[in-house]
Design a protein around this motif. Structure first.
Motif, PDB file in Angstrom:
ATOM      1  N   GLY A  13       0.819  -1.219   0.000  1.00 55.22           N
ATOM      2  CA  GLY A  13       0.000   0.000   0.000  1.00 55.22           C
ATOM      3  C   GLY A  13       0.842   1.254   0.000  1.00 55.22           C
ATOM      4  N   LEU A  14       1.929   1.236   0.764  1.00 53.52           N
ATOM      5  CA  LEU A  14       2.840   2.381   0.814  1.00 53.52           C
ATOM      6  C   LEU A  14       3.462   2.651  -0.549  1.00 53.52           C
ATOM      7  N   LEU A  15       3.896   1.602  -1.217  1.00 54.35           N
ATOM      8  CA  LEU A  15       4.468   1.774  -2.561  1.00 54.35           C
ATOM      9  C   LEU A  15       3.441   2.336  -3.539  1.00 54.35           C
ATOM     10  N   ALA A  16       2.216   1.801  -3.504  1.00 56.94           N
ATOM     11  CA  ALA A  16       1.168   2.299  -4.397  1.00 56.94           C
ATOM     12  C   ALA A  16       0.858   3.768  -4.104  1.00 56.94           C
ATOM     13  N   LEU A  60      -2.647  10.512   2.397  1.00 54.98           N
ATOM     14  CA  LEU A  60      -3.242   9.746   3.502  1.00 54.98           C
ATOM     15  C   LEU A  60      -2.715   8.314   3.489  1.00 54.98           C
ATOM     16  N   GLY A  61      -2.580   7.763   2.276  1.00 55.95           N
ATOM     17  CA  GLY A  61      -2.061   6.409   2.133  1.00 55.95           C
ATOM     18  C   GLY A  61      -0.625   6.288   2.598  1.00 55.95           C
ATOM     19  N   ILE A  62       0.186   7.284   2.274  1.00 56.25           N
ATOM     20  CA  ILE A  62       1.589   7.247   2.712  1.00 56.25           C
ATOM     21  C   ILE A  62       1.650   7.217   4.240  1.00 56.25           C
ATOM     22  N   ALA A  63       0.886   8.082   4.880  1.00 58.53           N
ATOM     23  CA  ALA A  63       0.888   8.122   6.348  1.00 58.53           C
ATOM     24  C   ALA A  63       0.304   6.835   6.930  1.00 58.53           C
ATOM     25  N   GLY A  64      -0.857   6.448   6.443  1.00 63.33           N
ATOM     26  CA  GLY A  64      -1.544   5.281   6.991  1.00 63.33           C
ATOM     27  C   GLY A  64      -0.787   3.979   6.778  1.00 63.33           C
ATOM     28  N   PHE A  65      -0.288   3.772   5.565  1.00 58.53           N
ATOM     29  CA  PHE A  65       0.416   2.521   5.284  1.00 58.53           C
ATOM     30  C   PHE A  65       1.787   2.463   5.953  1.00 58.53           C
ATOM     31  N   VAL A  93      -4.426  -0.406  -3.827  1.00 61.77           N
ATOM     32  CA  VAL A  93      -4.799   0.052  -2.490  1.00 61.77           C
ATOM     33  C   VAL A  93      -6.108  -0.619  -2.053  1.00 61.77           C
ATOM     34  N   TRP A  94      -7.087  -0.711  -2.962  1.00 58.05           N
ATOM     35  CA  TRP A  94      -8.333  -1.413  -2.630  1.00 58.05           C
ATOM     36  C   TRP A  94      -8.014  -2.832  -2.167  1.00 58.05           C
ATOM     37  N   ALA A  95      -7.184  -3.509  -2.958  1.00 51.49           N
ATOM     38  CA  ALA A  95      -6.864  -4.914  -2.688  1.00 51.49           C
ATOM     39  C   ALA A  95      -6.137  -5.083  -1.359  1.00 51.49           C
TER      40      ALA A  95
END
Length: 189
Positions: A15-18, A66-71, A127-129
């Motif tokens: 997720g972080l990479l995506a 948000l994804g960078i922080a969350g993942f 990210v969904w996956a």
């Protein structure tokens, strides 16, 4: 517990990479409005058309931040668990809140992509996956530890068939994607 740790560590990294790639692509698009993102492959698989919508910046900044922080948090938690650290219940409930908000936001974005925007972003679909098992295994762990209310029999059943839940969830998402773009998919045959 070991499965949850691996799901969080691996899912967090993917997720972080995506999210990182989506952020780089968004910055490139902001610098050059004629830029075609690497994930814009055809009329349906088109990140560029999604990145230009209001849904791509729900809180006034690009969603992938948000994804960078969350993942990053999810990855760290997974690695800490793999190292054998036991985390307190309050931490697990905080992770539950975060993954619940993440899966709800991701699914809202999924619906927007399928039925409002009419395009798919391959990196977003990664990210969904990832969010599905991250949320599910966090929830399952909290259920098993009695941090979330559910009868013991139901928890045992869900624990026994944990992989079925994820598989059915993926199948439902795949059917929604198939249905939303049925006309396009038929032109490929």
């Amino acid at each position: 517990m070991r499965a949850t740790a691996w799901v969080l560590a691996a899912g967090g990294v993917v997720g972080l990479l995506a999210a990182f790639v989506l952020t780089v692509e968004k910055i490139a698009l902001l610098r050059d409005t004629d830029y075609v993102p690497t994930c814009s492959l055809n009329p349906v698989l088109s990140c560029g058309s999604i990145m230009r919508t209001p849904q791509a910046e729900v809180f006034g900044f690009p969603n992938p931040l948000l994804g960078i922080a969350g993942f990053a948090v999810v990855t760290t938690v997974g690695v800490v668990l793999l190292a054998g650290v036991s985390l307190p219940g309050w931490f697990w409930l905080g992770l539950q809140a975060g993954t619940t908000l993440g899966v709800l936001f991701t699914h809202w974005l999924m619906v927007q992509s399928l039925y409002e925007i009419g395009a798919l972003c391959p990196y977003c679909m990664v990210v969904w996956a990832v969010m599905i098992p991250v949320f599910w295994y966090t929830t399952l762990h909290n259920l098993q530890q009695r941090r979330l209310p559910l009868p013991a029999g139901a928890v045992a059943l869900l624990s026994r068939y944990h992989g079925v839940v994820v598989t059915v969830w993926y199948l439902v998402v795949a059917l929604l994607v198939l249905e939303a773009f049925w006309t396009y998919w038929m032109t490929l045959l």
